[in-house]
Write a protein that holds these residues in place. Structure first.
Motif, PDB file in Angstrom:
ATOM      1  N   LYS A 238      -6.434  -7.486   1.617  1.00 39.34           N
ATOM      2  CA  LYS A 238      -6.820  -7.682   0.217  1.00 39.34           C
ATOM      3  C   LYS A 238      -5.642  -8.160  -0.620  1.00 39.34           C
ATOM      4  CE  LYS A 238      -9.007  -5.336  -3.694  1.00 39.34           C
ATOM      5  NZ  LYS A 238      -9.614  -4.069  -4.190  1.00 39.34           N
ATOM      6  N   ARG A 239      -4.476  -7.546  -0.408  1.00 35.66           N
ATOM      7  CA  ARG A 239      -3.294  -7.934  -1.179  1.00 35.66           C
ATOM      8  C   ARG A 239      -2.882  -9.375  -0.874  1.00 35.66           C
ATOM      9  NH1 ARG A 239       0.914  -5.105  -3.693  1.00 35.66           N
ATOM     10  NH2 ARG A 239       2.344  -6.613  -4.583  1.00 35.66           N
TER      11      ARG A 239
ATOM     12  N   ASP B 272       0.869  -1.176   0.000  1.00 33.97           N
ATOM     13  CA  ASP B 272       0.000   0.000   0.000  1.00 33.97           C
ATOM     14  C   ASP B 272       0.901   1.221   0.000  1.00 33.97           C
ATOM     15  OD1 ASP B 272      -1.760   2.043   0.374  1.00 33.97           O
ATOM     16  OD2 ASP B 272      -2.890   1.068   1.975  1.00 33.97           O
TER      17      ASP B 272
ATOM     18  N   ASN C 267      -5.022  -4.047   8.746  1.00 37.74           N
ATOM     19  CA  ASN C 267      -5.168  -3.096   7.647  1.00 37.74           C
ATOM     20  C   ASN C 267      -5.899  -3.755   6.481  1.00 37.74           C
ATOM     21  OD1 ASN C 267      -4.031  -1.782   4.997  1.00 37.74           O
ATOM     22  ND2 ASN C 267      -3.753  -0.252   6.608  1.00 37.74           N
ATOM     23  N   ALA C 268      -6.968  -3.110   5.984  1.00 40.06           N
ATOM     24  CA  ALA C 268      -7.797  -3.693   4.922  1.00 40.06           C
ATOM     25  C   ALA C 268      -7.021  -3.895   3.633  1.00 40.06           C
ATOM     26  CB  ALA C 268      -9.023  -2.816   4.676  1.00 40.06           C
ATOM     27  N   SER C 269      -6.151  -2.949   3.284  1.00 37.13           N
ATOM     28  CA  SER C 269      -5.399  -3.080   2.033  1.00 37.13           C
ATOM     29  C   SER C 269      -4.418  -4.236   2.100  1.00 37.13           C
ATOM     30  CB  SER C 269      -4.657  -1.775   1.729  1.00 37.13           C
ATOM     31  OG  SER C 269      -3.716  -1.489   2.749  1.00 37.13           O
TER      32      SER C 269
END
Length: 492
Positions: A477-478, A134, A472-474
């Motif tokens: 997702k990654r 991110d 952390n959402a990002s």
């Protein structure tokens, strides 16, 4: 001439003749810098020392090579680290399968390679393969073990917070605090090699009562690499020291990435974390290096009273990947949570050795370890030790390991270990190893979902219990995307 060639001449007799090795003494003693290790072992001096009989010539050869590769330093803490590490290496042999900690971990891949310390990086442009988790996160980049200034994306932090090179600290108060810290933990051979070979230490300092809102991304990038046939192994030694004072809070993300997935290199990393009284550290760790690389990491954590340490880990890269994590609770009412997920989709070894020591009352620790071996030559290792000592009364400790073997010859070796000396505790541990259950697949297929899709869904949901814990959402997702890509049939 390798030092191993000199091993037959080792002697504890002070009057032993040096005739047989005198042609080689000048080669080792006429370097442009004074070698700390050379001065401590008899083969390099006119008199033999008894400790020379305990020294491993191959280990000393690597240590000498590392020492010559790093610049000299005027930093007392870094100098102390190097001295302590070099002293330890004098009596530390290369590990073998006969040693219990390495019983299931074959390190011959490293010993049979030509170790070459990585040089300081030149101006490097990052390829799309190395894009960050991110780019909005405050980022400190470490390339081949060296802190780089051009790639840093550090934003403003609260007053008193320091993130950067130990050699660049200009605050007397921070230097004094770091000097008070003793680099005294005794790890294994690789821990000491890092201490000798690290060119600098990344320092993360959070003062008393300070709460850092945004997660800090420490991004380790392996640029130097070699072809598999060359037997050459670029070797880097990044090191991080995290000091969080009383009541402080910070969230750290470690991401390890490399270049081409076929590159060969060795990342030998160490992180030391001191969590002060009432402080909190959230530590996320993502390892996605080349399938031909070696990745060995040490994480050492010291928790003071009322502190919290949370660790979330996903490791999928490396031909040989080993994480040693040692946590010491040095005060009452501490909380420790460990969540790890490892996956082998190639001829890989994913190894986790964890040790948690509780010495004080009302400690809480919860550990969950999951792994998937999806290759017939893949191997996973879990050796988890939780030690509840005499004065750790009213402790609540749990440990659970679960493994999926998706190929007939896939291997997992698990050793959960709970040692309890205290008598007023609530402790549990368990282990489970299996393939996917046929009734689970039947449930999906009875609803019109083909077997391949059902299998992928069940495997991913197995990993999701750990992945969902990333704060952390990002990042979540990654990591989810990366795991789905690895589960594609072309990757297995």
């Amino acid at each position: 001439m390798p030092l191993s060639a000199l091993s037959p001449t080792f002697s504890t007799n002070p009057s032993a003749s040096l005739t047989s090795i005198s042609p080689y003494l000048s080669k080792f003693t006429t370097t442009t810098k004074t070698r700390r290790i050379s001065k401590k072992i008899g083969v390099f001096t006119p008199k033999f020392s008894p400790i020379s009989a305990l020294s491993d010539p191959y280990v000393l050869q690597i240590a000498e090579t590392l020492e010559d590769s790093v610049p000299s330093t005027s930093s007392p803490p870094l100098q102390k680290l190097r001295d302590n590490s070099s002293n330890t290496l004098l009596s530390t042999p290369w590990p073998s399968r006969k040693d219990e900690p390495f019983r299931f971990t074959d390190t011959s891949f490293l010993k049979n390679s030509t170790i070459q310390p990585t040089p300081p990086p030149k101006n490097q442009s990052l390829s799309p393969k190395n894009e960050s988790l991110d780019t909005l996160l405050p980022t400190l980049s470490i390339i081949d073990g060296y802190i780089t200034g051009s790639l840093n994306q550090l934003t403003d932090f609260p007053n008193g917070v320091y993130i950067g090179s130990l050699l660049s600290v200009d605050s007397e108060a921070i230097l004094k605090r770091v000097s008070e810290y003793e680099f005294s933990f005794k790890g294994d051979l690789f821990y000491s090699l890092n201490g000798v070979g690290t060119p600098d230490v990344v320092l993360v300092y959070v003062p008393e009562g300070c709460k850092v809102e945004n997660p800090l991304l420490l991004r380790y990038i392996s640029v130097e690499g070699s072809e598999k046939e060359s037997k050459s192994l670029p070797f880097s030694n990044p090191r991080v020291l995290v000091l969080v004072e009383k009541g402080g809070e910070i969230s750290l993300v470690e991401e390890y990435v490399g270049g081409d997935k076929d590159q060969c290199y060795w990342t030998n990393s160490v992180m030391e974390v001191v969590v002060g009284e009432g402080a909190k550290v959230n530590h996320s760790y993502i390892q996605n290096q080349s399938f031909n690389a070696a990745h060995i990491k040490w994480t050492w954590v010291q928790q003071e009273s009322n502190s919290t340490y949370e660790h979330i880990e996903v490791s999928t890269g490396g031909k040989l990947s080993r994480h040693n994590i040692h946590i010491q609770q040095v005060g009452p009412d501490t909380v420790t949570e460990l969540s790890t997920f490892h996956m082998c989709v190639s001829d890989q070894t994913q190894d986790l050795h964890s040790r948690l020591v509780l010495d004080h009352p009302r400690g809480v620790s919860q550990q969950i370890h999951k792994c998937i071996v999806a290759h017939s030559s893949g191997q996973a290792v879990f050796d988890g030790n939780v030690q509840v000592n005499r004065y750790a009364q009213q402790t609540d400790a749990g440990q659970l390991t679960r493994s999926l073997l998706l190929e007939p010859r896939a291997t997992v070796n698990v050793k959960p270990n709970l040692q309890i000396i205290a008598d007023d505790v609530k402790c549990s541990h368990g282990a489970a190893i299996s393939d996917l259950e046929e009734d689970q697949l039947f449930y999906f297929r009875a609803r019109g979902i083909d077997a391949e899709t059902a299998r992928k869904a069940l495997i991913f949901s197995f990993a999701a219990e750990v992945v969902d814990r990333f704060p952390n959402a990002s990042i979540r997702k990654r990591v989810e995307t990366h795991i789905r890509e690895l589960l594609d049939p072309s990757c297995l």
